[in-house]
Design a protein around this motif. Structure first.
Motif, short mmCIF file in Angstrom:
data_model
loop_
_atom_site.label_atom_id
_atom_site.label_comp_id
_atom_site.label_asym_id
_atom_site.label_seq_id
_atom_site.Cartn_x
_atom_site.Cartn_y
_atom_site.Cartn_z
N THR A 140 0.85 -1.19 0.00
CA THR A 140 0.00 0.00 0.00
C THR A 140 0.89 1.24 0.00
O THR A 140 2.05 1.21 0.42
CB THR A 140 -0.93 0.06 1.23
N LEU A 165 -0.82 -0.01 -4.01
CA LEU A 165 -2.26 0.08 -3.81
C LEU A 165 -2.56 1.25 -2.89
O LEU A 165 -2.07 1.29 -1.75
CB LEU A 165 -2.79 -1.21 -3.17
N GLY A 206 -4.81 1.89 -0.75
CA GLY A 206 -5.85 1.07 -0.12
C GLY A 206 -6.78 1.95 0.70
O GLY A 206 -6.38 2.99 1.22
N ASP A 207 -8.02 1.47 0.84
CA ASP A 207 -8.92 2.20 1.74
C ASP A 207 -8.53 1.92 3.20
O ASP A 207 -9.12 2.50 4.12
CB ASP A 207 -10.40 1.89 1.45
N SER A 208 -7.48 1.09 3.39
CA SER A 208 -6.87 0.97 4.72
C SER A 208 -6.26 2.30 5.14
O SER A 208 -5.83 2.46 6.28
CB SER A 208 -5.80 -0.13 4.72
N ASP A 237 -8.30 1.79 -4.40
CA ASP A 237 -9.51 1.09 -3.92
C ASP A 237 -10.77 1.89 -4.21
O ASP A 237 -10.82 3.12 -3.98
CB ASP A 237 -9.42 0.89 -2.40
N LYS A 256 -9.37 -1.28 -7.53
CA LYS A 256 -9.64 -2.58 -6.89
C LYS A 256 -11.04 -2.53 -6.30
O LYS A 256 -11.42 -1.52 -5.68
CB LYS A 256 -8.60 -2.88 -5.81
#
Ligand code: KIV
Length: 256
Positions: A21, A40, A42-44, A82, A111
């Motif tokens: 990420t 990525l 990421g939505d993290s 994401d 994603k």
């Protein structure tokens, strides 16, 4: 050389994919210089950076903001963003508009968490020219339904088959790779062997075509990282020590 979705597909059975990420220009630079093939957004970002409990609070505007920040670092890695909570279940023009915003912010692809139910939407996006990476097994956006994070396909054979069916459905829909999160090792192996596109694992054991990690977990910047994410550095400790050392110097040397 720039990594493309074609390069990622061709890595299947030839090269292990290294994916991380990235949430801003600094993490993009670190991950790229370290040799990541895929970054990525990421939505993290919600729980890693923004102080939310999970990814459900992350909005499309936040994803666009962080995607643009990552894209400002000119990387050769493939940049995937994401699609955040809820958005993939909008009507098709809404989903396409969201993906367009992420691509126009600099992503090379998106994603989408989801399996069989979202395969028709994914197929339409791919037909519209949006490169899509799938995401099956644990889908953190479903944390409120699940009541927590868990392993998939370890005990329940119906669950094993349903995650396998999800992976095959999104592959048929045209994804260029699939993230498989928290799959039991036997399930990861079965999916990897059944797919023509790479399976990128996280918490799913070694039998995948590559691995992805949250960069803060890898660098030792997360307070309670998941058990599968072994830190390869302790930058959190080093950062606190650096601040404390500077604070002591300032207190000792500043004129009062
Ligand atoms: O948001 C995220 O960080 C992810 C993981 C697969 C790394 O989706």
């Amino acid at each position: 050389m720039k990594v493309t979705t074609k390069t990622i597909r061709q890595a299947k059975r030839t090269k292990a994919l290294v994916c991380l990420t990235a949430y801003d220009t600094v993490t993009a630079r670190i991950a790229s210089h370290g040799g990541a093939d895929l970054l990525l957004v990421g939505d993290s970002v919600g729980n890693t950076i923004l102080g939310f409990e999970n990814s459900v609070s992350v909005t499309l505007d936040m994803m666009v903001h962080h995607t643009a920040a990552v894209a400002r670092f000119k990387t050769d890695a493939l940049l995937v963003a994401d699609v955040p909570f809820g958005v993939a279940h909008d009507d098709f023009p809404g989903v396409l508009h969201a993906c367009t915003r992420l691509l126009q912010a600099g992503a090379d692809g998106v994603k989408i968490e989801g399996g069989t139910a979202l395969a028709p939407v994914i197929a339409r996006l791919v037909a519209a020219g949006v490169p899509v990476c799938g995401h099956v097994g644990l889908q953190p956006q479903q944390v409120r339904q699940l009541g927590g994070y868990k392993k998939f396909g370890a005990k329940d054979s119906a669950e094993f088959e349903s995650v396998q069916a999800d992976a095959l459905a999104v592959e048929r829909a045209g994804v260029f790779a699939i993230v498989g999160e928290m799959l039991a090792p036997a399930l990861a192996r079965a999916i990897r062997d059944a797919l023509e596109v790479p399976l990128i694992g996280i918490g799913s054991g070694p039998d995948c075509d590559g691995q992805i990690l949250v960069i803060h977990d890898l660098l030792g910047l997360t307070e309670n990282p998941p058990g599968f994410a072994k830190p390869f550095a302790e930058l959190g400790v080093a950062a606190v020590q650096a601040v404390a050392a500077w604070a002591a110097t300032v207190r000792d040397t500043s004129a009062r």
